[in-house]
Design an enzyme around this catalytic site. Structure first.
Site, PDB file in Angstrom:
ATOM      1  CG  ASP A 128      -0.491  11.166   7.594  1.00 10.27           C
ATOM      2  OD1 ASP A 128      -1.153  11.682   8.559  1.00 10.27           O
ATOM      3  OD2 ASP A 128       0.220  10.333   7.792  1.00 10.27           O
ATOM      4  NE  ARG A 167       6.464   4.044  -0.291  1.00  4.90           N
ATOM      5  CZ  ARG A 167       5.203   3.685  -0.407  1.00  4.90           C
ATOM      6  NH1 ARG A 167       4.541   3.932  -1.235  1.00  4.90           N
ATOM      7  NH2 ARG A 167       5.033   3.529   0.852  1.00  4.90           N
ATOM      8  CG  ASP A 181       8.111   3.708   2.183  1.00  5.39           C
ATOM      9  OD1 ASP A 181       8.735   3.286   1.398  1.00  5.39           O
ATOM     10  OD2 ASP A 181       7.187   3.657   2.911  1.00  5.39           O
ATOM     11  CB  SER A 233       1.313   2.327   9.912  1.00  7.98           C
ATOM     12  OG  SER A 233       1.822   2.742   8.143  1.00  7.98           O
TER      13      SER A 233
HETATM   14  N1  ARG Z   1       9.465  -1.606   6.205  1.00  9.60           N
HETATM   15  C1  ARG Z   1       9.014  -1.708   4.562  1.00  9.60           C
HETATM   16  C2  ARG Z   1       9.672  -1.027   3.774  1.00  9.60           C
HETATM   17  O1  ARG Z   1      10.602  -0.086   4.165  1.00  9.60           O
HETATM   18  C3  ARG Z   1       7.256  -1.305   4.741  1.00  9.60           C
HETATM   19  C4  ARG Z   1       7.025   0.145   5.048  1.00  9.60           C
HETATM   20  C5  ARG Z   1       5.682   0.200   4.952  1.00  9.60           C
HETATM   21  N2  ARG Z   1       4.999   1.341   5.123  1.00  9.60           N
HETATM   22  C6  ARG Z   1       3.942   1.411   5.802  1.00  9.60           C
HETATM   23  N3  ARG Z   1       3.127   2.641   6.109  1.00  9.60           N
HETATM   24  N4  ARG Z   1       3.464   0.574   6.298  1.00  9.60           N
HETATM   25  O2  ARG Z   1       9.678  -1.346   2.663  1.00  9.60           O
END
Ligand code: ARG
Length: 406
Positions: A16, A96, A125, A176
């Site tokens: 991506d 983040r 995110d 992912s």
């Molecule tokens: N659900 C988790 C959060 O909102 C993890 C998100 C992780 N992203 C991924 N690409 N697997 O913090």
């Protein structure tokens, strides 16, 4: 005419963000500055840097932020006992605001007016990064290419091939994944059915408990003013200590989480995590607090812990409330010095011992054996007063009932 436009992209090295380099160039006629943080995700950042340049980034910058991440984001969260919905130690969420901080820093240094990230349009995110950027520099424009182009996987691969962007052969990997030193998040594929047990191939840090050693491992963790500093009597840097606990926990099959989670954007999603060190340290810390902090504090703190976790999850790291809560947590952490003894065994972790010079545990008060100094007689008067409201109410109710019965 006019200066070249510049955009700073959070670059992971994946498909991506690789496609995003070219897409941003074409869409905005802009120079792309790729920023990659080493958060302990276990990737070769030098390779990622090369890749960004080969795709056409104007510059590719790499920062090792493991220490900064642990000291300034993870430690406050540890002191705050931050666990979202009683399960998730916020490993992805905590990274983040730090990513946003570096996007802003590089943008300001390079004179860029835009920053970009690879998040999709339905996760948490995007919110975390964009709100954090806005809090740090409200003039920057944020672009989320993957949210804009709206391609299917095939269309994206087509674009990549047409532009000479390397497409990994292992693209079929159905999950992912996001990882850093505080944990590993896994979603998509079969995990999207919350009834299906996570298959073994989603796990990379933790052994199947069935294959864990038959002998338990005992580990002593030493905290100094809230900071975990010692393992088995040896001083460790925070980075090495967390890495070692990830390794030890993983070896004993501990650290797996399976969670149906409420996302900020309103959907429920099934998430699987591996967070051995995070779960060990949060539990050990809580146990030590229980030994050291007065009752009123241990009863009150959980309200703030829950709020703190929610705040981190919902992308409000750079906010006055988080800073104020941090001050509260830090003032308590100052006294959290001591040692916790844990036992890892076939997928489980238990605290089996704790000690501290600040311990409020008093053997002479607690014991039922010889040496008991607790004043048993004083309990009588205490119970009379403590029970006074209950007794008063009982008397009144009995009188009322009698009256009704007349
Ligand atoms: N659900 C988790 C959060 O909102 C993890 C998100 C992780 N992203 C991924 N690409 N697997 O913090």
């Amino acid at each position: 005419m006019g200066a070249t436009k510049k955009v700073v992209l959070a670059y992971s090295g994946g498909l991506d963000t690789s496609v995003a380099i070219r897409w941003l160039q074409e869409e905005f006629q802009a120079e792309v500055y790729a920023v990659t943080l080493d958060l302990g995700q276990g990737k070769d950042v030098a390779e990622i840097q090369k890749k960004a340049l080969s795709i056409g980034a104007k510059e590719a910058l790499v920062f090792d932020v493991k220490e900064e991440f642990l000291n300034e984001y993870v430690l406050p969260a540890l002191w705050a006992g931050a666990i979202y919905e009683k399960r998730y130690p916020l490993s992805t969420a905590l990274s983040r605001p730090l990513i946003a901080k570096y996007l802003v820093k590089v943008a300001e240094e390079k004179g860029a007016t835009m920053v970009a990230h690879g998040c999709t349009g339905k996760g948490n995110d995007q919110v975390r990064i964009e709100v954090a950027v806005a809090s740090l520099n409200p003039d920057l424009k944020v672009i989320a290419p993957a949210r804009v182009w709206g391609w299917t996987r095939e269309e994206e691969i087509e674009y990549a091939s047409a532009h000479g962007i390397p497409v990994p052969v292992t693209l079929e990997r159905p999950y992912s994944i996001d990882q850093n030193i505080w944990g590993r998040s896994i979603e998509c594929g079969v995990l999207e059915d919350p009834w299906v047990e996570p298959p073994e191939d989603v796990f990379a840090w933790t052994r199947n408990p069935l294959e864990a050693p038959d002998e338990p491992a005992y580990v002593e963790i030493g905290f100094e003013e809230g900071v975990p500093r010692l393992l088995k009597g040896q001083y460790y840097s925070l980075v090495n200590l967390v890495e070692e606990l990830n390794r030890l926990g993983g070896e004993h099959g501990f650290g797996r989480i399976d969670h149906v989670e409420n996302r900020l954007v309103g959907i429920k999603s099934r998430e699987v995590y591996e967070c051995p060190a995070a779960l060990i340290l949060l539990e050990a810390y809580r146990d030590l607090e229980q030994l050291i902090l007065p009752r009123e504090v241990t009863h009150f703190k959980p309200y703030l812990e829950e709020r703190y976790a929610q705040l981190v999850y919902e992308g409000l790291w750079y906010s006055p409330l988080r800073e104020a809560l941090d001050a509260f947590m830090r003032s308590l952490a100052r006294r959290i010095t001591g040692t916790v003894r844990i036992k890892l065994y076939k997928g489980s972790m238990r605290v089996v011992g704790r000690k501290s010079e600040y311990s409020l545990y008093d053997f002479a008060l607690a014991t039922y054996d010889k040496g008991d100094l607790f004043d048993h007689k004083a309990s009588e008067g205490f119970i009379t007063i403590w029970g006074l409201p209950s007794r008063t109410q009982a008397v009144v109710l009995r009188r009322c009932r009698k009256k009704q019965g007349e």
